[in-house]
Write a protein that holds these residues in place. Structure first.
Motif, PDB file in Angstrom:
ATOM      1  N   ILE A 428       0.835  -1.205   0.000  1.00  0.00           N
ATOM      2  CA  ILE A 428       0.000   0.000   0.000  1.00  0.00           C
ATOM      3  C   ILE A 428       0.870   1.256   0.000  1.00  0.00           C
ATOM      4  N   ALA A 429       1.894   1.253   0.859  1.00  0.00           N
ATOM      5  CA  ALA A 429       2.766   2.428   0.968  1.00  0.00           C
ATOM      6  C   ALA A 429       3.497   2.714  -0.331  1.00  0.00           C
ATOM      7  N   ASN A 430       3.929   1.657  -1.005  1.00  0.00           N
ATOM      8  CA  ASN A 430       4.661   1.848  -2.255  1.00  0.00           C
ATOM      9  C   ASN A 430       3.732   2.087  -3.434  1.00  0.00           C
ATOM     10  N   GLY A 431       2.467   1.692  -3.280  1.00  0.00           N
ATOM     11  CA  GLY A 431       1.513   1.908  -4.365  1.00  0.00           C
ATOM     12  C   GLY A 431       1.313   3.380  -4.702  1.00  0.00           C
ATOM     13  N   VAL A 432       1.438   4.233  -3.690  1.00  0.00           N
ATOM     14  CA  VAL A 432       1.245   5.670  -3.946  1.00  0.00           C
ATOM     15  C   VAL A 432       2.401   6.266  -4.745  1.00  0.00           C
ATOM     16  N   LYS A 433       3.515   5.513  -4.855  1.00  0.00           N
ATOM     17  CA  LYS A 433       4.659   6.023  -5.619  1.00  0.00           C
ATOM     18  C   LYS A 433       4.547   5.711  -7.110  1.00  0.00           C
ATOM     19  N   ILE A 434       3.494   5.011  -7.503  1.00  0.00           N
ATOM     20  CA  ILE A 434       3.362   4.619  -8.912  1.00  0.00           C
ATOM     21  C   ILE A 434       3.345   5.826  -9.857  1.00  0.00           C
ATOM     22  N   PRO A 435       2.599   6.901  -9.563  1.00  0.00           N
ATOM     23  CA  PRO A 435       2.621   8.040 -10.502  1.00  0.00           C
ATOM     24  C   PRO A 435       3.985   8.716 -10.593  1.00  0.00           C
ATOM     25  N   GLN A 436       4.784   8.685  -9.510  1.00  0.00           N
ATOM     26  CA  GLN A 436       6.074   9.374  -9.509  1.00  0.00           C
ATOM     27  C   GLN A 436       7.212   8.573 -10.137  1.00  0.00           C
ATOM     28  N   GLY A 437       7.005   7.330 -10.440  1.00  0.00           N
ATOM     29  CA  GLY A 437       8.071   6.510 -11.005  1.00  0.00           C
ATOM     30  C   GLY A 437       7.911   5.035 -10.710  1.00  0.00           C
ATOM     31  N   GLY A 438       7.034   4.733  -9.716  1.00  0.00           N
ATOM     32  CA  GLY A 438       6.800   3.334  -9.396  1.00  0.00           C
ATOM     33  C   GLY A 438       6.132   2.565 -10.522  1.00  0.00           C
ATOM     34  N   TRP A 439       5.611   3.293 -11.499  1.00  0.00           N
ATOM     35  CA  TRP A 439       4.982   2.636 -12.649  1.00  0.00           C
ATOM     36  C   TRP A 439       5.998   1.826 -13.451  1.00  0.00           C
ATOM     37  N   PHE A 440       7.270   2.242 -13.432  1.00  0.00           N
ATOM     38  CA  PHE A 440       8.251   1.584 -14.292  1.00  0.00           C
ATOM     39  C   PHE A 440       8.435   0.105 -13.946  1.00  0.00           C
ATOM     40  N   PRO A 441       8.779  -0.251 -12.689  1.00  0.00           N
ATOM     41  CA  PRO A 441       8.942  -1.690 -12.412  1.00  0.00           C
ATOM     42  C   PRO A 441       7.656  -2.477 -12.563  1.00  0.00           C
ATOM     43  N   VAL A 442       6.489  -1.813 -12.317  1.00  0.00           N
ATOM     44  CA  VAL A 442       5.212  -2.511 -12.480  1.00  0.00           C
ATOM     45  C   VAL A 442       4.974  -2.833 -13.956  1.00  0.00           C
ATOM     46  N   VAL A 443       5.171  -1.833 -14.817  1.00  0.00           N
ATOM     47  CA  VAL A 443       4.986  -2.049 -16.255  1.00  0.00           C
ATOM     48  C   VAL A 443       5.977  -3.088 -16.769  1.00  0.00           C
TER      49      VAL A 443
END
Length: 637
Positions: A428-443
């Protein structure tokens, strides 16, 4: 993250380590297993107080963050990975794919549960790889950023210097790491000793920072910051990245050396340094801009810059070679296309180099450095895939403990419930970082997962189509021998995935060459769900010079078919296979995507592209090209 071919240990059996003593294995584990987690002090505390989280570096907040770091290391790394998951021994090997194989072994074969476990395992492996490419970028950048503390005017050289180090690292992979690997342990040991010494030096100025071992400070942090406080776990997780690598590297060093290294050396060194950084910030809140390097005496900053760079290169080396090892496992288990594998050591079978993986990782790492420019920006991309992988590990651990550990599950399963709560909080805590750059490892993870599942499903469809057109061997051979073709001397080996069906290569050989060899071997290669095979060959004579041969390899082994066949004469009822008198026949299918069945059309086209660019089975099985006849056929899926 990583299991690596850089290990200097030589496996003599499934649990041996080449006669290396406990002390040598412990030093080796320090150098390889803990390289990733050992470089986390370079950026963890700094990121916790970055503007992204809006924290003020006052007394209670600093102790609260340090308390969370301490208990994250104790719960996630010490309790979960070092104490419990290292017990999940798959014939001496570890890692998420080994854990997946253990979990599937406890479930009914072909059941929906086994299928879901496979999905979880492969998704976790994809996330593990996507997280692994961030490690070299963030580690080397954070080390080179020490230039800015030493001489602020050198800021513009940080990215070029980081790229130079990283490109040099990837460019030298083809030479192997046997010689360099010998210095990994000593250099990393010096690194951890330096971390501990710096920590003690700074703690002496503010010893009250040691109160952070009390979990009340972490609880007070959450009370003071309400639910918003959970998001700081997005920075705290940086302290535990590399926990998965502890389990992944178990097979190279063994559980005991890894536990000794962690309990008595690595964990104390890390915590002393984290507390030392906290003490420095309590004394001088402005030091939060880079507490690691500012905490180093001015005379020692340049040597520390070189030592930190060496430590991050070692951590990156372990990740890169870990990528090679995981890729080989995935190839063996049928999840990615076959690729060219080069052996860089004549003594250690684990020393491998896969060019396609190496250059792909290099391009991704370069793109990360150029795209994010600094380690603080990269930290926003770091953590989401780690936390999701840790959550999958816990789910698989529950299945393994419940089915395979009847005496331990009474205390392991309640702890797993606690681990699940912690893992979900991290996600949950790291999910909020998706717009700032966390999207890269997820994608990247989803992309890799799609490729792996497409390859696996496509292979199954291709196999089914080939079988539809196949002729049963037990009906074909009697009819063939009623009017046998001309026999020629030598041995013909036909590679086939189904020992009951006539290989396409045999049909084409009879059709075009109209001859039959003196001895004909229908060879099937099977990859087991264990790392190493102890019963390699199975031979069955079916009359008239025909034989069925099954060769088994573990998922950690590199298949060498000619070498395995040379042992066929030593088995009762076996055959003598002369390498110079043997011809290998394989069929290479051209896949045609159709919209009428199988997968969605775009996935079928993707599979066709992957299949077209896969290395031929002959190279993967180390079959010499001058003894090979390859025959093609077209198959619609």
């Amino acid at each position: 993250m990583s299991s690596s071919s850089s290990k200097s240990s030589v496996r003599q059996d499934s649990h041996g380590h080449g006669g290396i003593g406990l002390f040598g294995l412990t030093v080796g584990a320090v150098g390889v297993v803990f390289g990733d987690i050992g470089t986390s002090p370079l950026y963890t505390i700094r990121e916790a107080f970055s503007p992204h989280y809006g924290l003020v570096a006052d007394h209670d907040t600093v102790l609260g963050v340090l308390s969370m770091v301490f208990w994250a290391l104790m719960l996630v790394v010490t309790a979960k990975y070092v104490t419990i998951i290292l017990r999940a021994d798959n014939d001496g090997e570890g890692g998420i794919m080994a854990l997946m194989a253990l979990a599937q072994r406890s479930l009914a074969k072909g059941s929906r549960s086994a299928y879901l476990v496979g999905i979880f395992g492969i998704f976790g492996a994809s996330l593990f790889f996507s997280d692994g490419v961030i490690t070299p970028a963030i580690s080397v950048l954070s080390a080179i950023e020490g230039l800015e503390v030493i001489a602020p005017q050198l800021h513009d050289w940080i990215v070029p210097a980081s790229l130079l180090v990283l490109v040099s690292l990837f460019a030298t992979q083809r030479y192997g790491t046997a010689r360099v690997g010998r210095v990994f342990g000593p250099v990393t040991s010096v690194w951890f000793l330096s971390l501990a010494a710096l920590g003690i030096f700074n703690i002496l100025h503010e010893p009250e920072v040691l109160q952070a071992v009390n979990p009340i400070w972490a609880a007070r942090f959450f009370v003071d910051h309400a639910w918003g406080g959970i998001f700081i776990l997005g920075a705290v997780i940086l302290a535990v990245t590399g926990g998965e690598a502890i389990y992944t590297d178990m097979g190279h060093f063994g559980a005991k050396p890894i536990r000794y290294a962690w309990y008595f050396f690595v964990l104390p060194s890390l915590m002393l340094n984290y507390f030392g950084q906290g003490a420095l910030v309590l004394e001088d809140p402005s030091a939060i801009r880079n507490p690691f390097y500012i905490g180093v005496p001015e005379w020692g900053r340049i040597p520390m810059l070189f030592l930190a760079t060496a430590a991050t290169v070692i951590a990156s080396q372990a990740v890169i070679t870990g990528g090679f090892s995981v890729a080989r496992q995935a190839m063996q288990l049928g999840y990615i296309p076959r690729m060219k594998i080069m052996h860089t050591s004549t003594q250690t079978i684990g020393q491998i180099y896969i060019p396609a993986i190496n250059w792909t990782m290099m391009l991704i790492v370069i793109a990360l450095v150029l795209g994010f420019q600094n380690s603080s920006a990269l930290a926003t991309a770091y953590g989401i895939s780690v936390s999701m992988t840790m959550l999958i590990d816990t789910v698989l651990l529950v299945i393994v403990a419940r089915a395979l550990w009847p005496r331990l599950r009474r205390w392991v399963l309640p702890l797993c419930a606690l681990f699940l709560v912690v893992d979900v909080a991290f996600v949950i805590a790291n999910g909020v970082k998706i717009p700032q750059g966390g999207w890269f490892p997820v994608v990247l993870g989803i992309t890799l997962f799609t490729l792996l599942r497409t390859w696996r499903r496509g292979r199954q469809l291709l196999h089914d189509e080939v079988q539809k057109e196949g002729i049963r061997l037990d009906t074909f051979l009697p009819g063939l021998m009623l009017a046998p073709p001309a026999r020629v001397p030598g041995t013909a080996v036909f590679l086939t995935s189904d020992k009951h069906v006539v290989p396409h290569a045999l049909m084409h050989n009879l059709k075009h060459n109209k001859v039959l060899h003196e001895r004909n071997v229908f060879l099937t290669v099977e990859t087991l769900g264990v790392p190493y095979s102890h019963r390699r060959l199975k031979i069955e004579g079916i009359g008239e010079g025909f034989y069925r041969v099954l060769i088994r390899f573990g998922f950690m082994e590199t298949p060498d078919v000619p070498l395995a066949l040379m042992q066929a004469g030593d088995i009762e009822g076996g055959i003598c296979v002369d390498p110079m008198d043997t011809t290998y026949f394989t069929s290479r299918e051209t896949v045609v995507a159709t919209a009428r069945r199988g997968m969605p059309l775009w996935r079928e086209k993707l599979f066709a592209l992957m299949h077209r660019n896969a290395a031929p089975a002959s190279g993967f099985f180390r079959i010499p090209g001058n003894r090979l006849v390859e025959l093609g056929t077209q198959v619609e899926i």
